[in-house]
Structure formats: C-alpha cells, structure tokens
Write an enzyme that holds these catalytic residues in place. Structure first.
Site, PDB file in Angstrom:
ATOM      1  N   ASP A 152     -20.124  25.622   4.495  1.00 32.39           N
ATOM      2  CA  ASP A 152     -20.800  26.787   5.057  1.00 32.39           C
ATOM      3  C   ASP A 152     -21.853  26.276   6.037  1.00 32.39           C
ATOM      4  O   ASP A 152     -21.973  25.067   6.267  1.00 32.39           O
ATOM      5  CB  ASP A 152     -21.399  27.672   3.967  1.00 32.39           C
ATOM      6  N   SER A 153     -22.624  27.179   6.619  1.00 25.39           N
ATOM      7  CA  SER A 153     -23.566  26.770   7.663  1.00 25.39           C
ATOM      8  C   SER A 153     -24.639  25.818   7.136  1.00 25.39           C
ATOM      9  O   SER A 153     -25.040  24.886   7.842  1.00 25.39           O
ATOM     10  CB  SER A 153     -24.211  27.994   8.318  1.00 25.39           C
TER      11      SER A 153
END
Length: 77
Positions: A32-33
């Site tokens: 994910d980010s």
C-alpha cells in the site's frame, strides 16, 4: 544490488521466490502507499541516495527499481 533489494523486501514479509523481476509492488506484492514510502526510505539508507517524491511513480516494479538505482549510481553527486 538485487540481493540488497531482496533483503529490504524481506522486511515486509515477502519471500524471495515471490519477487520476480516483473513483480509490481502494488498489484503483485500487495504494497500500500505506506509500504511504498517505507520501502523508499529503506532504499535511501541502503544505497545512500535521495529518492524525490516525484520519482516514486517511476518505481513500480523490481525492474523499474533496479533501473532507477543503476541510473542514480551513475549520476555524480
């Protein structure tokens, strides 16, 4: 270089066999980010470089990461 990258990715619970040259960090490896930012910070420390935020979109897979690191190492500081 690849072994050093694999050691960093292992910190995210990834096995070396799951990481192919074409492996996309988000689509294939489930990053994910926050994982991406954490990985970039670890890469900066490991390779003693600075990776500007605007370069993050260029680094999407193992291939693009290795190419990026090679380019950075050939650029004089």
């Amino acid at each position: 270089m690849k072994k050093r990258i694999l050691n960093i990715l292992h910190n995210f619970g990834l096995e070396a066999t799951a990481i192919t040259d074409d492996a996309h960090f988000v689509k294939d490896l489930g990053f994910d980010s926050l994982d991406l930012v954490d990985m970039m910070m670890q890469l900066e420390q490991e390779f003693n470089i600075a990776i500007p935020d605007e370069d993050y979109p260029r680094i999407t897979s193992m291939n693009s990461l290795m190419q990026y690191l090679q380019e950075q190492q050939s650029v004089p500081a």
